[in-house]
Structure formats: C-alpha cells, structure tokens
Write an enzyme that holds these catalytic residues in place. Structure first.
Site, PDB file in Angstrom:
ATOM      1  N   ASP A  40       0.781  -1.235   0.000  1.00  0.00           N
ATOM      2  CA  ASP A  40       0.000   0.000   0.000  1.00  0.00           C
ATOM      3  C   ASP A  40       0.820   1.297   0.000  1.00  0.00           C
ATOM      4  OD1 ASP A  40      -2.478  -1.031  -0.346  1.00  0.00           O
ATOM      5  OD2 ASP A  40      -3.081  -0.950   1.757  1.00  0.00           O
ATOM      6  N   THR A  48       2.501  -0.105  -7.194  1.00  0.00           N
ATOM      7  CA  THR A  48       1.815  -0.327  -8.473  1.00  0.00           C
ATOM      8  C   THR A  48       1.393   0.998  -9.107  1.00  0.00           C
ATOM      9  OG1 THR A  48       1.069  -2.463  -7.644  1.00  0.00           O
ATOM     10  CG2 THR A  48      -0.072  -1.606  -9.581  1.00  0.00           C
TER      11      THR A  48
HETATM   12  P1  GDP Z   1       1.163  -1.073  -3.492  1.00  0.00           P
HETATM   13  O1  GDP Z   1       0.487  -2.073  -2.606  1.00  0.00           O
HETATM   14  O2  GDP Z   1       2.465  -0.640  -2.916  1.00  0.00           O
HETATM   15  O3  GDP Z   1       1.270  -1.531  -4.926  1.00  0.00           O
HETATM   16  O4  GDP Z   1       0.252   0.258  -3.479  1.00  0.00           O
HETATM   17  P2  GDP Z   1      -0.830   0.787  -4.527  1.00  0.00           P
HETATM   18  O5  GDP Z   1      -0.163   1.352  -5.725  1.00  0.00           O
HETATM   19  O6  GDP Z   1      -1.838  -0.277  -4.751  1.00  0.00           O
HETATM   20  O7  GDP Z   1      -1.440   2.007  -3.720  1.00  0.00           O
HETATM   21  C1  GDP Z   1      -2.067   1.836  -2.463  1.00  0.00           C
HETATM   22  C2  GDP Z   1      -2.999   2.985  -2.170  1.00  0.00           C
HETATM   23  O8  GDP Z   1      -2.276   4.207  -2.041  1.00  0.00           O
HETATM   24  C3  GDP Z   1      -4.048   3.229  -3.268  1.00  0.00           C
HETATM   25  O9  GDP Z   1      -5.251   3.572  -2.667  1.00  0.00           O
HETATM   26  C4  GDP Z   1      -3.454   4.382  -4.041  1.00  0.00           C
HETATM   27  O10 GDP Z   1      -4.426   5.159  -4.709  1.00  0.00           O
HETATM   28  C5  GDP Z   1      -2.780   5.185  -2.936  1.00  0.00           C
HETATM   29  N1  GDP Z   1      -1.653   5.950  -3.480  1.00  0.00           N
HETATM   30  C6  GDP Z   1      -0.665   5.456  -4.296  1.00  0.00           C
HETATM   31  N2  GDP Z   1       0.200   6.428  -4.613  1.00  0.00           N
HETATM   32  C7  GDP Z   1      -0.232   7.545  -4.010  1.00  0.00           C
HETATM   33  C8  GDP Z   1       0.256   8.901  -3.993  1.00  0.00           C
HETATM   34  O11 GDP Z   1       1.259   9.256  -4.579  1.00  0.00           O
HETATM   35  N3  GDP Z   1      -0.469   9.798  -3.234  1.00  0.00           N
HETATM   36  C9  GDP Z   1      -1.571   9.447  -2.562  1.00  0.00           C
HETATM   37  N4  GDP Z   1      -2.194  10.392  -1.881  1.00  0.00           N
HETATM   38  N5  GDP Z   1      -2.055   8.191  -2.575  1.00  0.00           N
HETATM   39  C10 GDP Z   1      -1.406   7.252  -3.286  1.00  0.00           C
HETATM   40 MG    MG Z   2       0.785  -3.345  -5.795  1.00  0.00          MG
END
Ligand code: GDP
Ligand code: MG
Length: 391
Positions: free
Chosen positions: A21, A25
């Site tokens: 999160d 991605t």
């Molecule tokens: P992963 O599990 O690391 O792949 O994370 P995700 O890309 O699925 O993102 C997890 C959550 O964080 C989602 O709800 C995204 O919309 C949110 N998110 C990702 N990048 C950002 C960002 O740069 N800013 C904000 N405010 N939220 C983000």
């Molecule tokens: Mg991911």
C-alpha cells in the site's frame, strides 16, 4: 505480424519494492504514463489494473510475465517488475530480485519505514541488488517536516544494510498525482527516472559465458508448444540452439525467442525472454528448473554457505536453529527442502551470521557466490550465499 525487438539501447532490469500500500503499483503505472507522453516515445502506458491483475489472467501472451512492464528512457531500455509487497510473496521477490540490476524502494511519506520495507532491503542486499533509489511516495499528501524525518529514517535503513544511505538518491514523488497528469508530480517522476538512469550503473553482463536461464514460468501456446519464461542469467541463446533442461533431465532445441511479445534472433544475459522449446511436454518442465547450454553445469545437492539468520524484529524466528533443521531453500527460481548442519557450533541464534553445510532434497545447479533465502512456514528466516559446492 509482430515487430521484431530491436536492441538500440542498453537493457536493464529494475523493480519496485516496499511495504504493501505504499504505492508501488501506482508509481509503476505513473512511470509508464510519464514516459509514454514524452515526444517520440516508444513506451506504452500500462494502467494500474493491467499491472495489478491476477496471475491467471496475465498468462495470455507468451511473454507476458506477471507484473512485468517495459519502458525506455532516453538512454536505456528497462524491464520493470512490480513486486507484490505482502510477506506471503517474499519468495517471488527473492527470485525476481535475484535478477535486478537496481531497485526503486517505495516508501510512503505518510507511514515511513514499515516491516516489509526493511525486509525487502535486507533481501535485496542478500540477492545482490547493489543499487537502490528511493521514491518517497504520497508526497502530495504529507507535510514537509514529517517527510524530512521519513527521509532520514530511510537513509539510516539503507546504511544499516550497506547501501550508503547518505549518497542514495531520495526523490519525493506522487505516483497518484503524476498518473492524474499533475505537472508538478509528473516532473517529480521524471526526476526519479533521471536518478535511476544515473545512479544505477550498467551492470557487467556475462554474455560470453555458457547460456543459463532459471525458469520462472511455464506456458503452453496452442499449436506451438511449451514456452518457458525468465531472465537470462548469463550467456547468449539463439533460435536453433540446443539446450539442456536441468530438472526435466532432457535436451531440446530453442525454436522461438521473444521479449515482451516481440520476436528476437538472439537473447543475452539480462534479457527477459520467452523460449519456445521443441517437443517438450508441458508437464515435463517447472518453475525452478534451469535451461542451460548442454553440459555446462553439473547439478549437486551439497554445499557450504554463509547465512544470516534474521532476527525476530526483521520478521525472522524467535528461537535458535540447530543441526537437523529442515527449512525450504529458495535458490534462483527453485524452492527445495534442505537439511542444515551447523557443525561444532550446533546452534545459531536469530541475528547471527553462521557457516552451515546443507544437503538439498534434490540436485540443482549450484555455484559459489549464488545467493538464496531460507523460508519456513511462509516467512523468511535466513538469507545466505553459497561459499563452496561439494560434488
Ligand atoms: P502497493 O500495494 O504498494 O502496490 O500500493 P498501490 O499502488 O496499490 O497504492 C495503495 C494505495 O495508495 C491506493 O489507494 C493508491 O491510490 C494510494 N496511493 C498510491 N500512490 C499515491 C500517492 O502518490 N499519493 C496518494 N495520496 N495516494 C497514493
Ligand atoms: Mg501493488
């Protein structure tokens, strides 16, 4: 007709790692979007949904590796793997990371260093990823003072694992806002890519060595046969070459070669490829097998290794391991049970670095310098390097 892959720029393998999160991605999608929008770009935008899809859905084309995307900066061609952050997927990270020339560590500026952040840095060190660039993500939502603290914390983490946290590039980004086209955050992603281009050096490729590719995935293409995918660890392979499949104990011929859906005449160390293998039954080959130049490797099961036993704080065991311990060894893409012998020392406490001899449950190609992870009950408990292979 498919367009052939043209090698115009040096190719590197890179990936995102970090706690679930924190935005891995989202940032991966944002990188492809920013690069796709550069003028004269040959990068295609890959949306969040196409990166984060379920593995079963991903096996459509022959070279579609799970969560692999490709993109090009002005100077380089990258294959980028978006590694799942959850602890259950650490084994995928281990095998993915083993082929990484560099990594983007994604840390949410809102949450800072979390357990999986630390676990991934430790594993990256262990499997030989020498360069890490930090993306302090979600900078759009964090306040500057807190983000400064997170930056300090990340630099300390890197230094603690031998990465020279003082010098590592730490770039404040917002994958989400860049994906939405916000110019400020698009520029931040550009800055991150510049940091990757300049901070991650072009690795030495052993293209003259005998060909070796650890099998990551096996697919069947109707009417064409069995295809194996993975990254070429060393050497070169051409259509028409004879190869040995270690694990399947057979020899065959490469009848097709592709990278990211594009046919190629020859693949070399560092390339992410799909090999079509003549007459090989689908069930004869599995993840963990190795495709190599015939006679170039001798599999064995006994080796000596230097192993770091993770502390409880790092997600490892609370109790010592002793001679007779039988965990799983993750070596290249293979997952094999092994018997541990600690010699006169007899026990190793969490946090210790020890020498051990191991007898694996089956023969696999081994060599000094090879990194591996030790797993037990779904978690990583140790990380090691082969120091000597016994016949
Ligand atoms: P992963 O599990 O690391 O792949 O994370 P995700 O890309 O699925 O993102 C997890 C959550 O964080 C989602 O709800 C995204 O919309 C949110 N998110 C990702 N990048 C950002 C960002 O740069 N800013 C904000 N405010 N939220 C983000
Ligand atoms: Mg991911």
């Amino acid at each position: 007709p498919k367009t052939a892959y043209v090698r115009t720029k040096p190719h590197l393998n890179i990936g995102t790692m970090g706690h679930v999160d924190h935005g891995k991605t989202t940032l991966t999608a944002a990188i492809t979007k920013v690069l796709a929008e550069r003028s004269g770009s040959s990068t295609s935008y890959v949306s969040f949904d196409r990166i984060d899809r379920a593995p079963e859905e991903a096996q459509r084309g022959i070279t579609i590796n799970i969560a692999h995307v490709e993109y090009e900066t002005d100077t380089r061609h990258y294959a980028h793997v978006d590694m799942p952050g959850h602890a259950d997927y650490v084994k995928n990270m281990v095998t993915g990371a083993a082929q990484l020339d560099g990594a983007i560590l994604v840390v949410s500026a809102l949450d800072g260093v979390m357990p999986q952040t630390a676990e991934h840095v430790l594993l990256a060190r262990q499997v030989g990823v020498d360069h890490i660039v930090v993306a302090l993500n979600k900078a759009d939502a964090g306040d500057d003072e807190l983000t400064d603290l997170v930056e300090l914390e990340v630099r300390e983490l890197l230094t603690a694992h031998g990465y020279g946290g003082e010098a590592a590039p730490v770039v404040r980004v917002s994958g989400l806002r860049a994906l939405e086209g916000d110019p400020r955050w698009t520029a931040a992603v550009e800055a991150l890519l510049d940091a990757v281009d300049t901070y991650v050096p072009m690795p030495v490729r052993y293209t003259d060595a005998p060909f070796l590719l650890p099998v990551e995935n096996v697919l069947t293409i109707t009417g064409r046969g069995t295809v194996v995918t993975g990254a070429v660890e060393r050497g070169t392979v051409r259509v028409g070459d004879r190869v040995q499949v270690l694990g399947a104990d057979t020899e065959t011929v490469v009848t097709g070669l592709e990278t990211f859906g594009k046919p190629m005449e020859s693949a070399e160390a560092g390339d992410n490829v799909a090999l079509l293998l003549r007459g090989l039954p689908r069930d004869a080959v599995r993840r963990g097998h190795v495709v190599a130049a015939p006679g170039s490797v001798t599999p064995s099961r006994h080796f000596t290794a230097q192993v770091y036993v993770l502390s409880a704080k790092e997600g490892g065991r609370r109790t010592a391991v002793s001679t007779g311990y039988r965990p799983q060894f993750y070596i290249r893409t293979a997952d094999v049970v092994g018997d541990v012998d600690l010699g006169e020392r007899a026990v190793a406490q969490p946090g210790d670095t020890v020498t051990m001899t191991v007898e694996l449950g089956r023969d696999i190609p081994l060599e000094a310098g090879l990194g591996f992870a030790i797993r037990e009950g779904g978690r990583t408990v140790g990380a090691g390097t082969v120091t000597e292979v016994a016949g």
